[in-house]
Enzyme design. Sequence first.
Site, PDB file in Angstrom:
ATOM      1  N   ILE A 102       0.871  -1.167   0.000  1.00 20.56           N
ATOM      2  CA  ILE A 102       0.000   0.000   0.000  1.00 20.56           C
ATOM      3  C   ILE A 102       0.912   1.221   0.000  1.00 20.56           C
ATOM      4  CG2 ILE A 102      -0.187  -0.084   2.523  1.00 20.56           C
ATOM      5  CD1 ILE A 102      -2.914   1.204   2.336  1.00 20.56           C
ATOM      6  N   SER A 103       0.656   2.169  -0.884  1.00 20.68           N
ATOM      7  CA  SER A 103       1.545   3.319  -1.043  1.00 20.68           C
ATOM      8  C   SER A 103       1.503   4.241   0.173  1.00 20.68           C
ATOM      9  CB  SER A 103       1.156   4.120  -2.292  1.00 20.68           C
ATOM     10  OG  SER A 103       1.330   3.359  -3.458  1.00 20.68           O
TER      11      SER A 103
END
Length: 259
Positions: A102-103
């Site tokens: 997940i960024s």
Amino acid sequence: MQRRPGFPARLPGAGPAQAPARPAAPVPPVRRTGVVAAPVGVGLDSAAVRARMVQKLAAGGITSVPVLRAMGAVERHRFVDSALVNQAYEDTSLPIGLGQTISKPSVVARMCELLLGAEGARAGGLGRVLEIGTGCGYQAAVLSQLAREVYSLERLRGLHDKARDNLRPFRLANLHLLFGDGMLGYAKGAPYAAIIAAAGGDAVPQAWCDQLAVGGRLVAPMALAGGQQMLLVIDKTPHGLKQSVLEPVHFVPLKSGIA
């Protein structure tokens, strides 16, 4: 005429689909097309936790009010594994399984702000968006606050199913989850006002450029000369494509096919 895939899907034996939940204070909706309800309670469920994250994003240079509101509305801790929830609002990428991440919140906010800076978005708001790489569904949820309609493609079945499970409680009527090869885009939904990619390759697939509307903008990480991955912005004008290379980034590799 074939209907476009919708989300949320009805579960077997479920009753009629409910209308998207209306948000409550303190976080106002950016657009009224299926908005995540504002959080209440304490700990990670507290709006104060996300408010602190939003303050840090603003201090770091994010100036778009719609983006800051969207980042404050979406509960990031609901998209990470339980063992990592205490890191959910730190500015760090986190593993979500199958070698994907997940960024960082700052990267999600930065890329969304770039989308809103496109000529077409400045003139009439952000219309239909194509996301390449759904992952756990967090960025798709943020995009749903900013765009009229979002199509999100994931090539890994395990992550596609995880994103669907994560997003189902939010009932985002303007978000469509698709399982397929992101490098091919999704021609049935084209043209897109914006395309955003959560994986970086050596070149921008031609299908993405073809499916981008005139006045639209594509934001994606790409490996340029020397192998350094950079954030790339492509604007589609009546006279062709205009490319801008921005700051260094680090994303998982862009791959073809499904798995």
